[in-house]
Design a protein around this motif. Structure first.
Motif, mmCIF file in Angstrom:
data_model
loop_
_atom_site.group_PDB
_atom_site.id
_atom_site.type_symbol
_atom_site.label_atom_id
_atom_site.label_comp_id
_atom_site.label_asym_id
_atom_site.label_seq_id
_atom_site.Cartn_x
_atom_site.Cartn_y
_atom_site.Cartn_z
ATOM 1 N N SER A 200 52.565 45.456 46.832
ATOM 2 C CA SER A 200 51.490 44.545 47.138
ATOM 3 C C SER A 200 50.452 45.705 47.135
ATOM 4 O O SER A 200 49.240 45.645 46.297
ATOM 5 C CB SER A 200 51.143 44.431 48.048
ATOM 6 O OG SER A 200 52.267 45.155 49.604
ATOM 7 N N GLY A 201 50.710 46.814 47.443
ATOM 8 C CA GLY A 201 49.403 47.692 47.505
ATOM 9 C C GLY A 201 49.230 48.571 46.656
ATOM 10 O O GLY A 201 48.197 48.630 45.509
ATOM 11 N N GLN A 202 50.081 49.140 45.116
ATOM 12 C CA GLN A 202 49.500 48.713 43.919
ATOM 13 C C GLN A 202 48.649 48.333 43.195
ATOM 14 O O GLN A 202 48.026 47.770 42.182
ATOM 15 C CB GLN A 202 50.662 49.173 42.655
ATOM 16 C CG GLN A 202 52.251 50.622 43.192
ATOM 17 C CD GLN A 202 51.335 51.269 43.274
ATOM 18 O OE1 GLN A 202 50.488 51.508 42.334
ATOM 19 N NE2 GLN A 202 51.332 52.587 44.130
ATOM 20 N N ARG A 203 49.557 46.117 42.972
ATOM 21 C CA ARG A 203 48.621 45.736 43.083
ATOM 22 C C ARG A 203 46.219 45.373 43.760
ATOM 23 O O ARG A 203 45.706 45.047 43.315
ATOM 24 C CB ARG A 203 49.112 44.104 44.004
ATOM 25 C CG ARG A 203 50.065 44.106 42.810
ATOM 26 C CD ARG A 203 50.568 41.930 42.807
ATOM 27 N NE ARG A 203 51.231 41.817 44.090
ATOM 28 C CZ ARG A 203 51.739 41.561 44.590
ATOM 29 N NH1 ARG A 203 52.392 42.500 44.208
ATOM 30 N NH2 ARG A 203 52.522 41.632 46.270
ATOM 31 N N ARG A 204 47.155 46.267 44.907
ATOM 32 C CA ARG A 204 45.570 46.134 45.418
ATOM 33 C C ARG A 204 44.603 47.781 45.157
ATOM 34 O O ARG A 204 43.048 47.291 44.095
ATOM 35 C CB ARG A 204 45.460 46.627 46.797
ATOM 36 C CG ARG A 204 44.659 46.818 47.183
ATOM 37 C CD ARG A 204 44.391 47.233 48.957
ATOM 38 N NE ARG A 204 44.893 46.294 49.968
ATOM 39 C CZ ARG A 204 43.753 45.663 50.205
ATOM 40 N NH1 ARG A 204 42.879 45.347 50.215
ATOM 41 N NH2 ARG A 204 44.820 44.094 51.670
ATOM 42 N N THR A 205 45.413 47.969 44.193
ATOM 43 C CA THR A 205 44.542 49.592 43.500
ATOM 44 C C THR A 205 43.559 48.897 41.894
ATOM 45 O O THR A 205 43.700 49.622 41.591
ATOM 46 C CB THR A 205 45.494 51.305 44.154
ATOM 47 O OG1 THR A 205 46.816 50.509 43.198
ATOM 48 C CG2 THR A 205 45.602 51.394 45.710
ATOM 49 N N LYS A 206 44.910 48.532 42.108
ATOM 50 C CA LYS A 206 44.578 48.739 39.973
ATOM 51 C C LYS A 206 43.701 46.617 40.732
ATOM 52 O O LYS A 206 42.774 46.982 39.408
ATOM 53 C CB LYS A 206 45.956 47.709 39.759
ATOM 54 C CG LYS A 206 46.892 48.587 39.497
ATOM 55 C CD LYS A 206 48.492 48.209 38.918
ATOM 56 C CE LYS A 206 49.120 48.445 38.086
ATOM 57 N NZ LYS A 206 50.558 48.383 37.997
ATOM 58 N N ALA A 207 43.296 46.111 41.523
ATOM 59 C CA ALA A 207 42.548 45.341 41.863
ATOM 60 C C ALA A 207 41.283 46.392 41.896
ATOM 61 O O ALA A 207 40.459 45.664 41.131
ATOM 62 C CB ALA A 207 42.684 43.966 43.061
#
Length: 553
Positions: A200-207
């Motif tokens: 979930s943290g990786q998705r946030r940084t990609k967004a």
């Protein structure tokens, strides 16, 4: 135990021991971002300072015990970053025990404690912290006749941001008089890093990366581009403003429009900035922007990363812009958790494609939540309405910065202004216009646009583009003469330089003497020389002598 004395007091070494074991993990995104800034910028700019009041009745032993307790309660204060000073660290290490120094400074008869604290903090800010070894707070406890009266604190931004420092201050007020506190409930920096590394943290940084790219790709890279703009000087004068009427007007405006006080201030700041820039679109960096994440409001650590906001002020009235400001701020704050290395690579990649590098011209930093309400309320009221005071220059790598310190009871803010954008008289006009705009917004809508009220209300100069050969290249205003100067700087062997803008394309025609270049080589040299040339951009097409190339880089 004392380790020094003399006219500068004594230095006491305090040892701490935490019940928690040592821990280690990757850096948080905030730590990684701030350490990159610390390694790049002057220590006096990146190190922070605070002055903590001593609660009535607090004695020296209790004050020292309180500081030791803070170290034992919070892993961020026991965190170091192993590795050579000339390299970006990859890990954080939390110590279970260690030591730090508190300097005890006796005040002379009649000496002003605030002035002594300011002098200590300024000297301490100028020295870089040793991230691999040093405790992240430097303390000076000022005493009068042996009794503590004020605590001066220098803060390393790698471990603590402004909100975290405010949280520590609130705990200090309780601990210094022998009070007790519940165990911290917020996640530790190591736990924050683990969450950021999760799926979930990786998705946030990609967004966040997509959000930044969307703005960087086609919005103005330089907010200020006009005849006055020259090389950037990062030492900017500071105007402090305090107004009780401004705080009341801000509350009325927020209530009338149904949004936060922060959004009202943001919109007023943006519309005055756009008026001065002579451009309706304002791209700005908002600091202290990412404590919205669940569970992090009480986190003691550094979460400081920029939110990138864009506000289009081409709307009929201020109420509409205030609504836009609220929406844009929420979007920007949500996307303010990112991998700093990837963001900087994105900035560079977009710069090469556009021929223009993002310039952090406009900054807003809302620190009003970092001071406890009771402490803010105890501050003396301004002696005049409004009260304006100039402070010494500070290293501030931007063109215009608004720091919001307090909004309830008394509006307090500072403006850092580059003389090419606003001289001292114009800076005061900007501050007064902001207060007038808040007053009007508290009672009615304010019309914007060419026939609106901002010009008459502010008295501010508008960006003029008359002395050079100005053209709109995409969303940027560009002076073709400045482009030619940039080419001469980047390509000293070039001659017969001609810069044109036709058919929507910025073209450079030039000869390179006995040192032929390809368009790719020319573009690389121009991009390397681009920083500081805010009114120029690299050509989109190069026409070079026969045999070396014609075309896009």
């Amino acid at each position: 135990m004392p380790v020094g004395g003399g006219p500068e007091g004594i230095a006491l070494t305090l040892r701490y021991r935490s019940e928690a074991p040592e821990a280690e993990g990757p850096l948080t995104l905030g730590q990684d971002n701030m350490i990159r800034c610390l390694r790049h910028d002057e220590p006096s700019h990146m190190n922070k300072q605070a002055t903590w009041t001593v609660p009535p009745g607090a004695e020296l032993p209790a004050c020292l015990h309180a500081l030791r307790t803070l170290a034992e309660r919070h892993p961020a204060l026991r965190t170091v970053f192993p590795g050579p000073a000339d390299r970006q660290p990859e890990r954080q290490r939390v110590r279970a025990e260690g030591e730090f120094t508190v300097r005890v400074l006796p005040l002379a008869a009649g000496e002003d404690p605030a002035a002594r604290a300011e002098a200590y903090c300024w000297e301490g800010r100028r020295r870089a912290f040793d991230l691999a070894e040093e405790f992240p707070l430097r303390f000076a406890l000022l005493t009068r006749d042996g009794a503590p009266v004020l605590l001066a604190v220098v803060i390393c931004h790698a471990q603590l941001d402004g909100v975290a420092t405010g949280l520590l201050f609130q705990e200090w007020l309780t601990l210094a008089v022998g009070g007790t506190l519940p165990a911290p409930a917020a996640p530790t920096p190591v736990e924050v890093a683990e969450q950021e590394q999760s799926s979930s943290g990786q998705r946030r940084t990609k967004a966040a990366l997509r959000h930044w790219e969307h703005i960087l790709a086609d919005r103005p890279t330089s907010v200020f581009a006009d005849d006055r703009i020259g090389p950037n000087d990062t030492r900017l004068p500071t105007l402090g403003v305090r107004s009780t009427a401004g705080a009341a007007a801000l509350e009325r405006a927020a209530a009338r429009t149904g949004v936060s006080t922060s959004a009202v201030l943001l919109a007023c700041y943006a519309v005055l900035t756009a008026h001065r820039a002579g451009h309706p679109t304002v791209v700005m960096a908002a600091l202290s922007a990412n404590r919205h994440r669940p569970g992090l409001a009480e986190h003691v650590g550094t979460l400081a990363q920029d939110a990138l906001l864009v506000l289009d002020t081409d709307c009929p009235d201020l109420d509409t812009l205030i609504g836009r400001a609220q929406a844009q701020a929420l979007s920007g704050y949500w996307h303010a958790t990112f991998d700093a290395e990837r963001i900087w690579q994105l900035i560079e990649d977009v710069a090469v494609r556009r021929g223009a590098r993002f310039a952090r011209h406009v900054v807003v930093n809302d620190l009003s939540g970092t001071v406890p309400p009771d402490v803010a309320a105890a501050r003396p009221l301004p002696p005049a309405e409004p009260d304006l005071a100039w402070y010494p220059v500070e290293p501030t790598p931007t063109r215009l910065m608004l720091n919001i310190w307090r909004t309830a009871g008394c509006l307090e803010f500072t403006l850092h202004t580059h003389p090419d954008v606003l001289d001292r008289e114009e800076t005061e006009l900007f501050a007064l216009a902001l207060l007038r705009l808040l007053d009007l917004a508290g009672t009615r809508t304010v019309t914007l646009g060419p026939a609106g009220e901002i010009a008459a209300l502010s008295g501010l100069p508008v960006g003029r583009r008359e002395k050079g050969r100005w053209q709109r290249v995409g969303s940027n205003w560009v002076d073709l003469d400045a482009v030619a100067d940039l080419l001469r700087t980047a390509l000293p062997a070039a001659r017969d330089i001609e810069v044109t803008f036709e058919g929507g394309e910025l073209t450079a025609v030039l000869a390179t003497g006995t040192d032929p270049l390809t368009p790719e080589q020319a573009h690389a040299a121009v991009m390397a020389a681009l920083p500081g040339h805010d009114t120029a951009m690299a050509p989109q097409r190069y026409v070079l002598p026969t045999g070396t190339g014609t075309g896009r880089p």
